[in-house]
Design a protein around this motif. Structure first.
Motif, PDB file in Angstrom:
ATOM      1  N   MET A  17      -6.932  88.964   3.050  1.00 49.70           N
ATOM      2  CA  MET A  17      -5.766  87.824   2.890  1.00 49.70           C
ATOM      3  C   MET A  17      -4.779  88.099   1.751  1.00 49.70           C
ATOM      4  SD  MET A  17      -4.538  84.961   4.149  1.00 49.70           S
ATOM      5  CE  MET A  17      -5.395  84.680   5.438  1.00 49.70           C
ATOM      6  N   THR A  18      -3.834  88.345   1.734  1.00 48.98           N
ATOM      7  CA  THR A  18      -2.851  88.538   0.720  1.00 48.98           C
ATOM      8  C   THR A  18      -1.651  87.332   0.431  1.00 48.98           C
ATOM      9  OG1 THR A  18      -1.331  89.892   1.986  1.00 48.98           O
ATOM     10  CG2 THR A  18      -3.189  90.779   0.691  1.00 48.98           C
ATOM     11  N   SER A  19      -1.694  86.335   1.387  1.00 53.11           N
ATOM     12  CA  SER A  19      -0.419  85.487   1.470  1.00 53.11           C
ATOM     13  C   SER A  19      -1.324  84.124   1.139  1.00 53.11           C
ATOM     14  CB  SER A  19       0.031  85.468   2.752  1.00 53.11           C
ATOM     15  OG  SER A  19       1.014  84.267   2.681  1.00 53.11           O
ATOM     16  N   LEU A  20      -0.880  83.490   0.009  1.00 54.07           N
ATOM     17  CA  LEU A  20      -1.084  82.227  -0.569  1.00 54.07           C
ATOM     18  C   LEU A  20      -0.914  81.342   0.623  1.00 54.07           C
ATOM     19  CD1 LEU A  20      -2.731  80.366  -2.291  1.00 54.07           C
ATOM     20  CD2 LEU A  20      -0.605  79.927  -3.764  1.00 54.07           C
ATOM     21  N   ALA A  21       0.400  81.340   1.141  1.00 53.47           N
ATOM     22  CA  ALA A  21       0.809  80.160   2.277  1.00 53.47           C
ATOM     23  C   ALA A  21      -0.113  80.097   3.557  1.00 53.47           C
ATOM     24  CB  ALA A  21       2.226  80.626   2.522  1.00 53.47           C
ATOM     25  N   ASP A  22      -0.397  81.222   3.749  1.00 53.10           N
ATOM     26  CA  ASP A  22      -1.294  81.567   5.088  1.00 53.10           C
ATOM     27  C   ASP A  22      -2.674  81.178   5.024  1.00 53.10           C
ATOM     28  OD1 ASP A  22       1.000  82.168   6.250  1.00 53.10           O
ATOM     29  OD2 ASP A  22       1.114  84.161   5.968  1.00 53.10           O
ATOM     30  N   ALA A  23      -3.116  81.367   3.692  1.00 55.86           N
ATOM     31  CA  ALA A  23      -4.746  81.066   3.611  1.00 55.86           C
ATOM     32  C   ALA A  23      -5.118  79.719   3.795  1.00 55.86           C
ATOM     33  CB  ALA A  23      -4.993  81.817   2.218  1.00 55.86           C
ATOM     34  N   THR A  24      -6.349  79.596   4.050  1.00 51.29           N
ATOM     35  CA  THR A  24      -7.177  78.312   3.708  1.00 51.29           C
ATOM     36  C   THR A  24      -7.874  78.438   2.398  1.00 51.29           C
ATOM     37  OG1 THR A  24      -9.106  79.005   4.956  1.00 51.29           O
ATOM     38  CG2 THR A  24      -7.594  77.855   6.107  1.00 51.29           C
ATOM     39  N   TRP A  25      -8.138  77.299   1.836  1.00 49.31           N
ATOM     40  CA  TRP A  25      -8.784  77.690   0.282  1.00 49.31           C
ATOM     41  C   TRP A  25     -10.137  78.327   0.377  1.00 49.31           C
ATOM     42  CZ3 TRP A  25     -13.508  75.857  -0.969  1.00 49.31           C
ATOM     43  CH2 TRP A  25     -14.315  74.823  -0.194  1.00 49.31           C
ATOM     44  N   PRO A  26     -11.147  78.006   1.512  1.00 53.05           N
ATOM     45  CA  PRO A  26     -12.378  79.055   1.414  1.00 53.05           C
ATOM     46  C   PRO A  26     -12.159  80.631   1.427  1.00 53.05           C
ATOM     47  CG  PRO A  26     -12.398  77.205   2.879  1.00 53.05           C
ATOM     48  CD  PRO A  26     -11.155  77.098   2.420  1.00 53.05           C
ATOM     49  N   GLU A  27     -10.862  80.949   1.764  1.00 53.37           N
ATOM     50  CA  GLU A  27     -10.646  82.436   2.174  1.00 53.37           C
ATOM     51  C   GLU A  27     -10.085  82.876   0.934  1.00 53.37           C
ATOM     52  OE1 GLU A  27      -9.043  82.476   6.921  1.00 53.37           O
ATOM     53  OE2 GLU A  27      -7.641  81.651   5.255  1.00 53.37           O
ATOM     54  N   LEU A  28      -9.928  82.222  -0.024  1.00 51.94           N
ATOM     55  CA  LEU A  28      -9.164  82.873  -1.291  1.00 51.94           C
ATOM     56  C   LEU A  28     -10.297  83.435  -2.169  1.00 51.94           C
ATOM     57  CD1 LEU A  28      -6.897  80.072  -2.552  1.00 51.94           C
ATOM     58  CD2 LEU A  28      -6.175  81.611  -1.281  1.00 51.94           C
ATOM     59  N   PRO A  29      -9.877  84.766  -2.871  1.00 55.25           N
ATOM     60  CA  PRO A  29     -10.888  85.524  -3.569  1.00 55.25           C
ATOM     61  C   PRO A  29     -11.122  84.918  -5.057  1.00 55.25           C
ATOM     62  CG  PRO A  29      -8.768  86.440  -3.518  1.00 55.25           C
ATOM     63  CD  PRO A  29      -8.535  85.453  -2.520  1.00 55.25           C
ATOM     64  N   PRO A  30     -12.039  85.089  -5.553  1.00 53.37           N
ATOM     65  CA  PRO A  30     -12.159  84.389  -6.728  1.00 53.37           C
ATOM     66  C   PRO A  30     -11.612  84.893  -7.866  1.00 53.37           C
ATOM     67  CG  PRO A  30     -14.016  86.148  -6.545  1.00 53.37           C
ATOM     68  CD  PRO A  30     -13.176  85.949  -5.090  1.00 53.37           C
ATOM     69  N   PRO A  77      -0.135  94.241  -1.571  1.00 53.51           N
ATOM     70  CA  PRO A  77      -1.116  95.174  -0.807  1.00 53.51           C
ATOM     71  C   PRO A  77      -1.583  96.119  -1.719  1.00 53.51           C
ATOM     72  CG  PRO A  77       0.631  94.598   0.693  1.00 53.51           C
ATOM     73  CD  PRO A  77       1.055  94.487  -0.635  1.00 53.51           C
ATOM     74  N   GLY A  78      -0.932  96.799  -2.637  1.00 56.69           N
ATOM     75  CA  GLY A  78      -1.491  97.760  -3.572  1.00 56.69           C
ATOM     76  C   GLY A  78      -2.145  97.365  -4.892  1.00 56.69           C
ATOM     77  N   ILE A  79      -2.306  95.941  -4.914  1.00 54.91           N
ATOM     78  CA  ILE A  79      -2.939  95.433  -6.290  1.00 54.91           C
ATOM     79  C   ILE A  79      -4.264  94.659  -5.755  1.00 54.91           C
ATOM     80  CG2 ILE A  79      -2.738  93.944  -8.123  1.00 54.91           C
ATOM     81  CD1 ILE A  79       0.395  94.214  -7.681  1.00 54.91           C
ATOM     82  N   ASP A  80      -5.556  95.091  -6.092  1.00 52.65           N
ATOM     83  CA  ASP A  80      -6.577  94.399  -5.815  1.00 52.65           C
ATOM     84  C   ASP A  80      -6.760  92.878  -6.181  1.00 52.65           C
ATOM     85  OD1 ASP A  80      -7.737  96.745  -4.909  1.00 52.65           O
ATOM     86  OD2 ASP A  80      -8.814  97.325  -6.635  1.00 52.65           O
ATOM     87  N   GLY A  81      -7.230  92.244  -5.394  1.00 55.43           N
ATOM     88  CA  GLY A  81      -7.177  90.796  -5.504  1.00 55.43           C
ATOM     89  C   GLY A  81      -5.886  89.965  -5.934  1.00 55.43           C
ATOM     90  N   ALA A  82      -4.921  90.507  -5.260  1.00 57.71           N
ATOM     91  CA  ALA A  82      -3.570  89.790  -5.658  1.00 57.71           C
ATOM     92  C   ALA A  82      -3.082  89.084  -4.162  1.00 57.71           C
ATOM     93  CB  ALA A  82      -2.577  90.809  -5.485  1.00 57.71           C
ATOM     94  N   LEU A  83      -2.585  87.931  -4.495  1.00 57.62           N
ATOM     95  CA  LEU A  83      -2.094  86.837  -3.606  1.00 57.62           C
ATOM     96  C   LEU A  83      -0.579  86.719  -3.802  1.00 57.62           C
ATOM     97  CD1 LEU A  83      -4.587  84.099  -3.692  1.00 57.62           C
ATOM     98  CD2 LEU A  83      -4.245  85.433  -1.603  1.00 57.62           C
ATOM     99  N   LEU A  84       0.220  86.659  -2.556  1.00 57.83           N
ATOM    100  CA  LEU A  84       1.604  86.523  -2.738  1.00 57.83           C
ATOM    101  C   LEU A  84       1.708  85.062  -2.516  1.00 57.83           C
ATOM    102  CD1 LEU A  84       4.646  87.480  -2.926  1.00 57.83           C
ATOM    103  CD2 LEU A  84       4.466  87.747  -0.348  1.00 57.83           C
ATOM    104  N   ALA A  85       2.289  84.407  -3.336  1.00 59.37           N
ATOM    105  CA  ALA A  85       2.664  82.945  -3.320  1.00 59.37           C
ATOM    106  C   ALA A  85       3.948  82.630  -2.840  1.00 59.37           C
ATOM    107  CB  ALA A  85       2.732  82.291  -4.857  1.00 59.37           C
TER     108      ALA A  85
END
Length: 231
Positions: free
Chosen positions: A1-14, A50-58
């Motif tokens: 999951m790389t998109s904050l807008a499309d994620a649910t909160w349990p799916e977010l990486p720490p 996608p090339g950055i480990d643990g990154a989310l696009l807001a």
């Protein structure tokens, strides 16, 4: 999951790296849409994440400090003071769960706010930085550079039949009058450059280069006193 807008909160990486495109709503000559800066910042950030480990696009922050363009209908500027406050409060809130915050800036008029907000966030103990869409040798506004980017990013939004040159003098010569009287005083059509020769192929190459530079800069994560991520 790389998109904050499309994620649910349990799916977010720490403690992810939150990548936030920052743009503007401002005139870009008679041929480019008002959201050009936002669209290009989103495109580069989307390519890089996608090339950055643990990154989310807001989701993008679509309004910025564009007072120099307010002589043209359609421009909506929230000003440097309001943008500074927005960025500080955004960083404080996101910092409760994100490990790092990176603002990808698509509009030069936002820099004063970034210079104020990001060092403050860092002084408060938050790992924040900003990075500009900067291309050496590119024209200043709505010329070949931005036209090529938009021909790649959002070709349907480019009115190629309306593209025309504007004021092509070096920006350093125009800045004093622009600061005093706005862009319209130096360029009646709002263009600072010449869109002639722009192409989608050039735009694709520019996005790929910018995204690659951004990924490399994140891996090093060196931040200057103004909060800018260094390359």
């Amino acid at each position: 999951m790389t998109s904050l807008a499309d994620a649910t909160w349990p799916e977010l990486p720490p403690r992810p790296l939150l990548v936030v495109p920052l743009g503007s709503v401002e005139q870009h000559g008679p041929h480019l849409p008002l959201a050009t800066d936002t669209r290009t910042a989103e495109a580069v950030a989307s390519e890089a994440v996608p090339g950055i480990d643990g990154a989310l696009l807001a989701p993008a922050i679509a309004y910025g400090a564009s007072g120099e363009h307010e002589g043209f209908p359609g421009t909506v500027s929230i000003g440097t003071a309001a943008l500074t406050t927005l960025l500080v409060e955004y960083g404080r809130s996101a910092g409760r769960w994100a490990g790092r915050l990176l603002v990808v800036n698509g509009h030069g008029g936002n820099v004063d706010a970034l210079h104020a907000a990001v060092p403050l966030l860092r002084a408060e103990g938050r790992e924040a930085a900003w990075w500009p869409l900067a291309v050496r040798g590119g024209d200043a506004h709505a010329g070949r550079l931005e036209t090529s980017l938009m021909l790649h990013v959002e070709p349907a939004g480019v009115r190629e039949d309306r593209a025309e040159p504007g004021e092509t003098a070096p920006l350093r010569e125009l800045l004093p009058r622009m600061r005093a009287e706005g862009v319209r005083a130096v360029s009646p059509n709002g263009v600072l450059g010449d869109p002639a020769g722009a192409s989608a192929a050039e735009g694709a190459a520019l996005v790929a280069d910018l995204a690659g530079r951004l990924v490399a800069a994140v891996r090093e994560w060196r931040v200057d006193p103004a909060g800018r991520l260094l390359e």
